[in-house]
Write a protein that holds these residues in place. Structure first.
Motif, PDB file in Angstrom:
ATOM      1  N   GLN A  78     132.914  46.047  81.437  1.00 39.36           N
ATOM      2  CA  GLN A  78     133.148  44.781  82.144  1.00 39.36           C
ATOM      3  C   GLN A  78     133.203  43.618  81.153  1.00 39.36           C
ATOM      4  O   GLN A  78     134.093  42.773  81.229  1.00 39.36           O
ATOM      5  CB  GLN A  78     132.039  44.554  83.167  1.00 39.36           C
ATOM      6  N   GLU A  79     132.276  43.591  80.217  1.00 40.43           N
ATOM      7  CA  GLU A  79     132.258  42.504  79.238  1.00 40.43           C
ATOM      8  C   GLU A  79     133.451  42.599  78.290  1.00 40.43           C
ATOM      9  O   GLU A  79     134.050  41.587  77.926  1.00 40.43           O
ATOM     10  CB  GLU A  79     130.937  42.529  78.455  1.00 40.43           C
ATOM     11  N   ARG A 100     136.406  43.814  79.021  1.00 39.89           N
ATOM     12  CA  ARG A 100     137.570  43.318  79.782  1.00 39.89           C
ATOM     13  C   ARG A 100     137.570  41.797  79.856  1.00 39.89           C
ATOM     14  O   ARG A 100     138.597  41.158  79.703  1.00 39.89           O
ATOM     15  CB  ARG A 100     137.581  43.909  81.192  1.00 39.89           C
ATOM     16  N   ARG A 101     136.385  41.223  80.104  1.00 39.19           N
ATOM     17  CA  ARG A 101     136.287  39.767  80.194  1.00 39.19           C
ATOM     18  C   ARG A 101     136.731  39.100  78.902  1.00 39.19           C
ATOM     19  O   ARG A 101     137.411  38.081  78.915  1.00 39.19           O
ATOM     20  CB  ARG A 101     134.848  39.363  80.511  1.00 39.19           C
ATOM     21  N   LEU A 102     136.376  39.722  77.773  1.00 38.35           N
ATOM     22  CA  LEU A 102     136.742  39.174  76.463  1.00 38.35           C
ATOM     23  C   LEU A 102     138.151  39.566  76.037  1.00 38.35           C
ATOM     24  O   LEU A 102     138.667  39.041  75.057  1.00 38.35           O
ATOM     25  CB  LEU A 102     135.734  39.636  75.408  1.00 38.35           C
TER      26      LEU A 102
END
Length: 67
Positions: A41-42, A44-46
């Motif tokens: 998730q992190e 993808r966010r970055l």
């Protein structure tokens, strides 16, 4: 040409390019599913890959402990 901002990448053969002092060794690491979900998730966010995220976070943690 480089000084004038011309893209020289088409003139280079990068098939055998290496980074001195950066030998790579593969490792396998088992992560709990919930931790892996958070990592993904992190990442993808970055906008980075899972592998890139893990490498950067480990390097950051090691740099903090070294200082």
């Amino acid at each position: 040409m480089h000084d004038n901002g011309v893209d020289l990448s088409s003139l280079m053969d990068q098939t055998k390019a290496t980074r001195p002092g950066r030998a790579v060794q593969r490792v396998n690491v088992d992560f709990p599913v919930d931790l892996l979900r958070d990592i993904d998730q992190e990442a993808r966010r970055l906008g980075v890959t899972r592998q890139a995220f893990i490498k950067v976070r480990l390097a950051d943690a090691l740099a903090k402990t070294a200082s």
